[in-house]
Scaffold this motif. Structure first.
Motif, mmCIF file in Angstrom:
data_model
loop_
_atom_site.group_PDB
_atom_site.id
_atom_site.type_symbol
_atom_site.label_atom_id
_atom_site.label_comp_id
_atom_site.label_asym_id
_atom_site.label_seq_id
_atom_site.Cartn_x
_atom_site.Cartn_y
_atom_site.Cartn_z
ATOM 1 N N TYR A 401 0.851 -1.189 0.000
ATOM 2 C CA TYR A 401 0.000 0.000 0.000
ATOM 3 C C TYR A 401 0.889 1.243 0.000
ATOM 4 O O TYR A 401 1.766 1.395 0.853
ATOM 5 C CB TYR A 401 -0.914 0.019 1.229
ATOM 6 C CG TYR A 401 -1.957 -1.070 1.224
ATOM 7 C CD1 TYR A 401 -3.109 -0.956 0.445
ATOM 8 C CD2 TYR A 401 -1.790 -2.215 1.997
ATOM 9 C CE1 TYR A 401 -4.070 -1.955 0.444
ATOM 10 C CE2 TYR A 401 -2.743 -3.218 1.998
ATOM 11 C CZ TYR A 401 -3.882 -3.091 1.212
ATOM 12 O OH TYR A 401 -4.827 -4.088 1.209
ATOM 13 N N THR A 402 0.650 2.124 -0.947
ATOM 14 C CA THR A 402 1.356 3.405 -1.008
ATOM 15 C C THR A 402 0.344 4.475 -1.416
ATOM 16 O O THR A 402 -0.634 4.178 -2.120
ATOM 17 C CB THR A 402 2.505 3.377 -2.047
ATOM 18 O OG1 THR A 402 1.959 3.098 -3.346
ATOM 19 C CG2 THR A 402 3.542 2.325 -1.692
ATOM 20 N N PRO A 403 0.565 5.722 -1.001
ATOM 21 C CA PRO A 403 -0.371 6.791 -1.391
ATOM 22 C C PRO A 403 -0.463 6.936 -2.910
ATOM 23 O O PRO A 403 -1.526 7.301 -3.439
ATOM 24 C CB PRO A 403 0.229 8.036 -0.741
ATOM 25 C CG PRO A 403 1.049 7.516 0.398
ATOM 26 C CD PRO A 403 1.595 6.208 -0.070
ATOM 27 N N GLU A 404 0.610 6.661 -3.629
ATOM 28 C CA GLU A 404 0.631 6.901 -5.074
ATOM 29 C C GLU A 404 -0.064 5.788 -5.857
ATOM 30 O O GLU A 404 -0.718 6.046 -6.872
ATOM 31 C CB GLU A 404 2.071 7.038 -5.562
ATOM 32 C CG GLU A 404 2.856 8.200 -4.961
ATOM 33 C CD GLU A 404 3.369 7.893 -3.562
ATOM 34 O OE1 GLU A 404 3.666 8.847 -2.818
ATOM 35 O OE2 GLU A 404 3.446 6.686 -3.213
ATOM 36 N N ARG A 405 0.087 4.510 -5.413
ATOM 37 C CA ARG A 405 -0.394 3.394 -6.220
ATOM 38 C C ARG A 405 -1.702 2.792 -5.666
ATOM 39 O O ARG A 405 -2.664 2.597 -6.407
ATOM 40 C CB ARG A 405 0.681 2.306 -6.314
ATOM 41 C CG ARG A 405 1.906 2.764 -7.113
ATOM 42 C CD ARG A 405 3.039 1.754 -6.986
ATOM 43 N NE ARG A 405 2.704 0.448 -7.547
ATOM 44 C CZ ARG A 405 2.964 0.078 -8.793
ATOM 45 N NH1 ARG A 405 3.577 0.931 -9.615
ATOM 46 N NH2 ARG A 405 2.641 -1.120 -9.227
ATOM 47 N N GLN A 406 -1.739 2.475 -4.382
ATOM 48 C CA GLN A 406 -2.956 1.964 -3.759
ATOM 49 C C GLN A 406 -2.933 2.342 -2.292
ATOM 50 O O GLN A 406 -2.106 1.852 -1.526
ATOM 51 C CB GLN A 406 -3.075 0.449 -3.919
ATOM 52 C CG GLN A 406 -4.374 -0.087 -3.338
ATOM 53 C CD GLN A 406 -4.577 -1.569 -3.637
ATOM 54 O OE1 GLN A 406 -3.737 -2.218 -4.219
ATOM 55 N NE2 GLN A 406 -5.736 -2.091 -3.246
ATOM 56 N N ALA A 407 -3.845 3.199 -1.904
ATOM 57 C CA ALA A 407 -3.849 3.728 -0.541
ATOM 58 C C ALA A 407 -4.827 2.988 0.375
ATOM 59 O O ALA A 407 -4.728 3.108 1.589
ATOM 60 C CB ALA A 407 -4.188 5.213 -0.557
ATOM 61 N N TYR A 408 -5.771 2.232 -0.170
ATOM 62 C CA TYR A 408 -6.772 1.565 0.664
ATOM 63 C C TYR A 408 -7.333 0.376 -0.117
ATOM 64 O O TYR A 408 -7.090 0.196 -1.311
ATOM 65 C CB TYR A 408 -7.902 2.528 1.039
ATOM 66 C CG TYR A 408 -8.781 2.922 -0.127
ATOM 67 C CD1 TYR A 408 -9.983 2.248 -0.374
ATOM 68 C CD2 TYR A 408 -8.404 3.947 -0.992
ATOM 69 C CE1 TYR A 408 -10.780 2.581 -1.455
ATOM 70 C CE2 TYR A 408 -9.193 4.292 -2.079
ATOM 71 C CZ TYR A 408 -10.375 3.616 -2.302
ATOM 72 O OH TYR A 408 -11.160 3.956 -3.378
ATOM 73 N N TYR A 431 3.127 3.188 9.134
ATOM 74 C CA TYR A 431 1.811 3.596 8.627
ATOM 75 C C TYR A 431 0.966 4.042 9.826
ATOM 76 O O TYR A 431 1.293 3.781 10.970
ATOM 77 C CB TYR A 431 1.131 2.457 7.877
ATOM 78 C CG TYR A 431 0.787 1.252 8.740
ATOM 79 C CD1 TYR A 431 -0.452 1.130 9.350
ATOM 80 C CD2 TYR A 431 1.723 0.247 8.964
ATOM 81 C CE1 TYR A 431 -0.770 0.038 10.138
ATOM 82 C CE2 TYR A 431 1.425 -0.854 9.749
ATOM 83 C CZ TYR A 431 0.180 -0.951 10.331
ATOM 84 O OH TYR A 431 -0.116 -2.032 11.128
ATOM 85 N N GLN A 432 -0.155 4.720 9.510
ATOM 86 C CA GLN A 432 -1.046 5.215 10.558
ATOM 87 C C GLN A 432 -2.212 4.250 10.784
ATOM 88 O O GLN A 432 -2.639 3.584 9.847
ATOM 89 C CB GLN A 432 -1.573 6.588 10.186
ATOM 90 C CG GLN A 432 -0.497 7.659 10.133
ATOM 91 C CD GLN A 432 -1.041 9.022 9.739
ATOM 92 O OE1 GLN A 432 -2.155 9.129 9.234
ATOM 93 N NE2 GLN A 432 -0.285 10.067 9.963
#
Length: 432
Positions: A401-408, A431-432
């Motif tokens: 999971y990354t903000p750029e590719r897949q966040a959720y 991560y949070q």
């Protein structure tokens, strides 16, 4: 056969003063890619012996293990006195072992030479003391491969000088007969008196014989060695009546639990972390390295949480497992991209896609299924009373999971009896 009257006092019952401890040169040999080498190196610091009385000779033949040795030395270089010989020297195994033995032989302060190969797991920190106490010129601890009869000694020889099983071999290995045993062959881990190296074994080459492995070469040379000490003990008048005695006795002791041998023949050094694949060949060492120390408390303690009905949290992997698994898939680096179209699947379509790498892509699919059978299935049986699983899963993967590719990932139902989700990062840190 045992002989307590020959014991020296270095252990619990016959304590030496600190300055009286014999000086020992420890020869470390990494002659092939070896599983769990970082753990082997760390165990050197657990040897229960005055550190100032130990000197290390370390030969590493494998480029693959240079990073492990470098990391170990950077961490502990102020704690050990060591001489390193690396793969750049292009030494044969026999030449390296000759060099290590001579390192002790040329040092007049070296009282003992302790050979320790990298496939040896010494779980008894007092092994060195115990061997010295036996006061033998050459002695080895009995160690075997986990749950196997394969050991570091032979009980007898065939007519052509190779392995033959003695009638008491199994009893010695399994501990049904306990004592000190005279044997024709030892390997992997053994102790030799420095005086023996400077008298009876004073030649430079004992490990190189044509068409013979280095360990067999050493033992044959020891068995056939003319013993100069006995020859000199005869008077000039009587010497011509006697032939010089041949052979130095080699002994093994099974009076204590010392450790085990690791199978190394199928170790794959093409991986970043080859130890991850050792769940079949070396299951005990795999568990010690990769399973969380609190795993057994799932069945006996209070480590299982239930944040909502039929959802359970519990510790399963060590920090090392998480780090190495992440590094392994990152090294592979071909992430799916989180698209519905997925050629890796039979139907070519994923309803709820993730940015992932399948275990089959990195060759960990059978390891993962064995992990489920050995460690997840018993937990499932405890948590879901009466449910028995065969530990089989069609789809096993690592998700990134990354903000750029897949966040959720949107809520969904898995097509499975139960699902395992293991966090490979730290909450609140990664991560949070």
């Amino acid at each position: 056969m045992t002989c307590g009257s020959r014991l020296l006092g270095v252990g619990h019952f016959y304590p030496f003063l600190f300055h009286e401890y014999p000086r020992v040169t420890v020869g470390i040999f990494i002659e092939q890619p070896t599983p769990f080498l970082p753990e082997f190196l760390e165990r050197l610091l657990t040897i229960n012996y005055p550190r100032e009385k130990l000197k290390f000779f370390i030969h590493n033949k494998e480029v693959y293990h240079e990073r492990h040795i470098h990391k170990f030395w950077e961490k502990h270089k102020g704690e050990l006195e060591a001489k390193f010989v690396g793969p750049e020297e292009i030494l044969s195994e026999g030449d390296a072992r000759n060099m290590g033995m001579d390192y002790c032989r040329q040092d007049p302060e070296c009282d003992y030479y302790f050979n320790l190969d990298s496939d040896v797991v010494l779980t008894n920190p007092d092994t060195l003391k115990i061997l010295i106490e036996q006061n033998r010129r050459i002695i080895a601890p009995v160690i075997t491969q986990y749950k196997k009869l394969w050991s570091n000694f032979w009980g007898a020889l065939s007519p052509d000088g190779y392995y033959a099983r003695s009638e008491d071999y199994v009893d010695i290995v399994e501990g049904n007969r306990v004592g000190i045993w005279n044997v024709p062959y030892i390997a992997h881990v053994y102790l030799i008196k420095g005086t023996a190296l400077r008298t009876d074994l004073k030649e430079k080459n004992y490990f190189n014989q044509e068409m013979t492995d280095s360990d067999m070469s050493l033992c044959r040379n020891i068995r056939e060695q003319k013993i100069e000490k006995e020859k000199r003990s005869l008077s000039p008048e009587s010497f011509h009546m006697f032939k010089p005695p041949k052979g130095i006795f080699m002994y093994v002791s099974n009076q204590h639990e010392f450790g085990r041998l690791l199978p190394t023949e199928n170790y794959n050094a093409s991986h970043v972390h080859g130890d991850l694949w050792e769940i079949f060949a070396n299951p005990l060492d795999w568990r010690e390295k990769y399973i969380h120390p609190s795993y057994t408390e799932i069945f006996t303690g209070n480590v299982v949480e239930e944040p909502c009905p039929d959802v359970f949290w519990f510790p399963i992997f060590s920090e090392t497992t998480c780090d190495e698994l992440v590094e392994e898939v990152e090294n592979y680096g071909i992430w799916s991209g989180g698209k519905n179209e997925d050629s890796r699947l039979v139907g070519g379509y994923e309803n709820v896609p993730t940015d992932d790498i399948h275990m089959t892509q990195v060759g960990l699919d059978q390891v993962w299924l064995q992990f489920i059978r050995e460690y997840i299935a018993p937990v499932a049986l405890k948590l879901f009373s009466g449910y028995h699983t065969k530990g089989f899963a069609m789809l096993n993967f690592v998700v990134k999971y990354t903000p750029e590719r897949q966040a959720y990932l949107r809520p969904h139902h898995d097509s499975s009896t139960f699902t395992i989700n293991i966090a490979l990062n730290n909450k609140g840190i990664d991560y949070q």
